[in-house]
Design a protein around this motif. Structure first.
Motif, mmCIF file in Angstrom:
data_model
loop_
_atom_site.group_PDB
_atom_site.id
_atom_site.type_symbol
_atom_site.label_atom_id
_atom_site.label_comp_id
_atom_site.label_asym_id
_atom_site.label_seq_id
_atom_site.Cartn_x
_atom_site.Cartn_y
_atom_site.Cartn_z
ATOM 1 N N UNK A 1 0.844 -1.195 0.000
ATOM 2 C CA UNK A 1 0.000 0.000 0.000
ATOM 3 C C UNK A 1 0.879 1.244 0.000
ATOM 4 N N UNK A 2 1.963 1.218 0.781
ATOM 5 C CA UNK A 2 2.879 2.359 0.859
ATOM 6 C C UNK A 2 3.542 2.643 -0.484
ATOM 7 N N UNK A 3 3.829 1.600 -1.259
ATOM 8 C CA UNK A 3 4.466 1.785 -2.577
ATOM 9 C C UNK A 3 3.531 2.504 -3.541
ATOM 10 N N UNK A 4 2.206 2.282 -3.343
ATOM 11 C CA UNK A 4 1.223 2.890 -4.257
ATOM 12 C C UNK A 4 0.756 4.252 -3.761
ATOM 13 N N UNK A 5 0.915 4.521 -2.462
ATOM 14 C CA UNK A 5 0.305 5.719 -1.871
ATOM 15 C C UNK A 5 1.040 6.995 -2.271
ATOM 16 N N UNK A 6 0.301 8.077 -2.163
ATOM 17 C CA UNK A 6 0.877 9.396 -2.400
ATOM 18 C C UNK A 6 1.586 9.817 -1.110
ATOM 19 N N UNK A 7 2.818 10.260 -1.190
ATOM 20 C CA UNK A 7 3.514 10.739 0.007
ATOM 21 C C UNK A 7 4.223 9.629 0.750
#
Ligand code: UD1
Length: 425
Positions: free
Chosen positions: A378-384
């Motif tokens: 999820x972190x790889x896809x998230x903005x920021x």
């Protein structure tokens, strides 16, 4: 405590080499104590659970030498038959020494594994099977005590297919007197890998990989070499990393034929893949569609890929229903994904994901190994920026994950408590 910090939004591109399977290496390492000869195991992933298993075998008196991805073990002499609480509490798979100790040394005292973040996880089927083979099994002060002069072959039916239970019974039966039949056995590729190793050492096993395994006990096992199969869950995690970032990723040295359910589900979600014998090329340029998934024992969809798929479905269009049938409370990642902006409702054993959310980086807490992987994705896809706490869970089962992801272009680093930034290589 270490934290992992990810700046998301970069499509991952490039090649990644898949490591040996943790869940095959652990029973194979445990099984080395079934015989006295030297065993040389290669393609062993350097993950914390494997180190813990090495420590446990050392405490039992085996000579254990790890170098890179190779383990050399000699269990000619065993000085203890007790697996202590301190180790078992950090790794439930420690219970895998129960069957081998009992079968070769006539007794075993193994701390009872407790509950964990994904459910109560009993070992009743391991114990019932050993009792059927003639062991005297009791519980004392939080320890399982099992004794048997020599185990005898038996007809065993597992109420539910259990992976480590099947492995424990198969190992024990290898040295029992007579023939054991395990019915409703688990069929995971890791069980087949263990059976192949045991057969190289002189065990007589038929049917591993099917739901009926027949083991004709032998007097002793000798040493052997073995190369552990590639990790299908690690491979699946990198496929989802490619898909969730709309990247193009090639997995090298994997076993696509162990990943049928996952590959079919990814295709249904619109992920394009070209599959060769030991390679998968993924291209996730097109849109992702929401799909329904139900976890099941192998060859069904693996529960160990559920958290990663929940993360992926937050990026897909439409609604997805993910049903967890193997472990009772395996949705700890959902609360954390919600903190990143995901729209997910949990109803009993189902997670209903309304997709196409634009995830935003946030501080999140890892609760178990695969939940941590879901948060990384999820972190790889998230903005920021996403900061993942309690990231030690990842180290239990993923070899050099941050390094491998950086090799694919991700911005990800490991930070030690009290340091500003310390990348781990
Ligand atoms: C193994 C894997 C784990 C994976 C799981 C399911 C290893 C080291 N771990 O765990 O990564 O998530 O398979 O694929 O290989 N059960 C009983 N009684 C028992 C044993 C199991 O009721 O004695 C139940 C469990 O609660 C669970 C189901 O059977 O609901 C399957 O569990 P099991 O296959 O035993 O999981 P593990 O072997 O612990």
């Amino acid at each position: 405590m270490d934290r992992t910090i990810i700046t998301g939004g970069t499509p991952l591109r490039g090649e990644v080499q898949i490591s040996g399977a943790k869940n095959a290496a652990l029973p194979i390492l445990a099984s080395t104590i079934l015989g006295g000869g030297e065993c040389v195991i290669t393609n062993v992933p350097r993950v914390v659970d494997v180190v813990t298993m090495g420590k446990l075998l050392g405490i039992l008196g085996a000579k254990v030498h790890y170098e890179d991805n190779r383990a050399v073990i000699n269990a000619a002499v065993i000085t203890s038959t007790q697996a202590p609480y301190d180790l078992v509490k950090t790794m439930r798979a420690s219970v895998l020494v129960l069957g081998p100790l009992l079968a070769r040394w006539g007794e075993a005292t193994v701390s009872m594994p407790g509950g964990c973040a994904i459910g109560s996880r009993p070992v009743n089927l391991h114990l019932a099977g050993l009792a059927k083979m003639g062991a005297d099994v009791s519980m004392e002060h939080g320890y399982i005590r099992a004794k048997a002069k020599r185990l005898t072959g038996a007809q065993i039916y597992c109420d539910t297919p259990t992976v480590t239970g099947t492995e424990n019974l198969m190992m024990a039966a290898s040295l029992a007197q007579g023939t054991t039949v395990i019915e409703n056995a688990a069929k995971e590729p890791e069980i087949v890998d263990l059976a192949n190793f045991l057969m190289k050492r002189g065990a007589r096993i038929d049917g591993a990989g099917s739901d009926v395994i027949t083991i004709e006990g032998v007097r002793e096992l000798h040493g052997s070499d073995h190369d552990v199969i590639p990790d299908r869950i690690e491979a699946g995690t990198y496929l989802v990393a490619g898909a969730i970032t709309r990247g193009a990723v090639t997995l090298n040295r994997c076993r696509p034929n162990h990943m049928d359910a996952l590959l079919m589900k990814l295709r249904e979600a619109g992920v394009e893949m070209q599959v060769d014998k030991e390679q998968i090329h993924l291209n996730a340029a097109s849109r992702l569609k929401g799909i329904d998934i139900r976890t099941l024992p192998y060859p069904g969809f693996p529960t160990d890929m559920q958290a990663q798929m929940v993360a992926l479905m937050t990026a897909a269009e439409g609604t997805s229903v993910i049903t967890e049938t193997v472990f009772e409370s395996r949705f700890m990642h959902v609360e954390e994904l919600r903190r990143m902006g995901a729209d997910i409702k949990v109803e009993g054993n189902r997670a209903v994901v309304t997709g196409a959310s634009r995830l935003a980086g946030a501080p999140v807490m890892a609760s178990d190994l695969r939940a941590s992987a879901g948060l990384v994705l999820a972190g790889l896809a998230a903005e920021g920026t996403t900061e993942i706490l309690r990231v030690y869970h990842l180290d239990r089962g993923y070899e050099r994950m941050e390094e491998k992801l950086r090799g694919l272009g991700a911005t990800i680093s490991r930070h030690k408590e009290g340091t500003a930034s310390a990348e781990i290589h």
